[in-house]
Motif scaffolding. Structure first.
Motif, short mmCIF file in Angstrom:
data_model
loop_
_atom_site.label_atom_id
_atom_site.label_comp_id
_atom_site.label_asym_id
_atom_site.label_seq_id
_atom_site.Cartn_x
_atom_site.Cartn_y
_atom_site.Cartn_z
N MET A 227 3.14 -7.69 -2.71
CA MET A 227 2.67 -9.15 -3.26
C MET A 227 2.64 -9.29 -4.77
SD MET A 227 0.75 -10.40 -0.10
CE MET A 227 0.69 -11.70 -0.55
N ARG A 228 3.18 -10.76 -5.40
CA ARG A 228 2.92 -11.13 -6.28
C ARG A 228 1.43 -11.89 -7.17
NH1 ARG A 228 8.01 -14.66 -5.03
NH2 ARG A 228 9.99 -13.62 -6.43
N GLU A 229 1.32 -11.50 -7.90
CA GLU A 229 0.33 -11.08 -8.37
C GLU A 229 -0.28 -13.63 -8.76
OE1 GLU A 229 -2.45 -12.74 -13.21
OE2 GLU A 229 -0.66 -10.76 -12.84
N GLY A 230 -1.27 -13.76 -7.89
CA GLY A 230 -1.28 -14.66 -7.69
C GLY A 230 -1.13 -15.40 -5.50
N ALA B 111 8.72 -23.50 -0.07
CA ALA B 111 8.44 -21.87 0.27
C ALA B 111 9.82 -21.74 1.06
CB ALA B 111 6.85 -21.48 1.31
N LEU B 112 10.15 -20.50 0.92
CA LEU B 112 11.03 -20.11 1.47
C LEU B 112 10.28 -19.02 3.08
CD1 LEU B 112 13.84 -18.19 3.11
CD2 LEU B 112 13.17 -17.37 0.71
N LYS C 123 8.33 -19.79 -3.93
CA LYS C 123 7.46 -18.93 -3.32
C LYS C 123 8.57 -19.08 -1.90
CE LYS C 123 4.26 -20.18 -5.64
NZ LYS C 123 3.31 -19.08 -7.17
N THR C 124 7.85 -17.37 -1.56
CA THR C 124 8.18 -16.77 -0.75
C THR C 124 7.15 -16.54 0.97
OG1 THR C 124 8.39 -14.59 -1.19
CG2 THR C 124 10.04 -15.51 -0.77
N ASP D 246 4.73 -13.85 -1.74
CA ASP D 246 3.46 -14.41 -2.66
C ASP D 246 3.07 -14.88 -1.26
OD1 ASP D 246 4.85 -15.26 -4.67
OD2 ASP D 246 6.66 -15.95 -3.69
N ILE D 247 3.37 -15.61 0.48
CA ILE D 247 1.70 -16.14 0.71
C ILE D 247 2.31 -15.35 1.99
CG2 ILE D 247 1.33 -17.96 1.91
CD1 ILE D 247 2.89 -19.50 -0.28
N LEU D 248 0.66 -14.50 2.80
CA LEU D 248 1.31 -13.85 3.73
C LEU D 248 -0.21 -14.68 4.61
CD1 LEU D 248 1.23 -11.01 5.66
CD2 LEU D 248 0.11 -10.35 4.48
#
Ligand code: NAP
Length: 259
Positions: free
Chosen positions: A140-143, A31-32, A7-8, A95-97
């Motif tokens: 942004m990716r699903e999930g 995560a990166l 994940k990023t 993925d994560i913001l």
């Protein structure tokens, strides 16, 4: 391999304080991490180094928020950092913001807060997360996860009469709830975190005053001032798959302020 492997993540204001704790924890979980900062590049590089030292992956992205061109600069830096590390299409996915960067003119009740200070808090605490989200939504990716670092001050009135700052966090709470409904069909969750009194540079001055510290602790059920890791662990949970069914809510991470 942590549970966020592959994940990023972008953590705004990830260079210091609570943001640093979040960046380090997400990095530890695999995560990166893009560690964003406004002006203190050295602090961001320190955070990156501490993530890398524990076997994680991270890079720094500088962009002052609340000024013209802020979002464009941040997104360009994010793309450069992610693109250089991931073999992906032209626009790397996120993925994560975590919208953590925030500004609080402390000790400025309504009697004295200036229009310039008010506008600055709105620009950094509300406008920047709004338009940064707008810019990053297409990738942004699903999930995916959007986590807004809000404050317990929307629930408990400040003893010093500060209203401007809680107003901006109240706006962020509305943003979280409404956006959660909007993004539900894409499987992206959006939540706010109600942070309580936490030891960081933002609060160091106030907490250095023994009377202030005592009053802070006395209003906290668990009887101490929070640490960045207390917040980061809750954010890591919201970022994880374990929190896949939680959206549109605000998680109080304050040690029980004002119960
Ligand atoms: P902090 O120690 O002051 O750190 C702030 C971080 O945000 C730094 O990384 C800083 O980067 C960045 N930042 C601030 N203004 C910026 C701007 N205009 N443009 C770009 N970056 C900017 O703050 P903190 O106490 O960790 O607070 C983090 C979040 O938690 C904030 O949203 C705050 O409102 C919220 N919160 C904190 C507490 C608390 O007790 N500490 C309580 C409730 C809520 P540079 O150093 O490079 O500028």
């Amino acid at each position: 391999m942590g549970n966020l492997s592959g994940k990023t993540a972008l953590v705004t204001g990830g260079s210091r304080g609570i943001g640093r704790g979040i960046a380090e924890r997400l990095g530890r979980d695999g995560a990166l991490v893009a560690v964003h900062y406004g002006s203190n590049a050295a602090a961001a590089e320190e955070t990156v180094a501490s993530i890398v030292a524990k076997g994680g992956r991270a890079f720094a992205v500088g962009a002052e928020l609340g000024v013209d061109g802020d979002v464009e600069k941040l997104v360009a830096g994010l793309d450069a950092g992610l693109g250089a590390r991931e073999e992906t299409a032209e626009k790397p996915a996120l993925d994560i913001l975590v919208h953590n960067a925030g500004l609080n003119f402390m000790g400025r009740p309504i009697e004295v807060l200036t229009p310039e200070e008010f506008d600055r808090m709105v620009a950094v605490n509300v406008k920047a997360p709004f338009f940064l989200t707008q810019a990053l939504l297409p990738r942004m990716r699903e999930g995916g996860r959007i986590i807004n670092i809000s404050s317990v001050s929307t629930r408990v009135a400040s003893s010093g009469g500060s209203i401007g700052y809680p107003l901006t966090k109240g706006a962020l709470d509305v943003f979280s709830r409404t956006l959660a409904k909007h993004l539900g069909p894409r499987g992206i969750t959006v939540n706010a975190v109600g942070v309580g009194f936490t030891h960081t540079d933002m609060t160091a001055g106030a907490l250095a005053d023994p009377a202030h510290r005592e009053s802070t602790v006395s209003r906290t059920a668990l009887g101490r001032v929070g640490q960045a890791a207390d917040i980061a662990d809750a954010v890591a949970f919201l970022a994880s798959d374990d929190a896949r069914w939680i959206t549109g809510t605000k998680v109080d991470v304050s040690g029980g302020v004002g119960l």
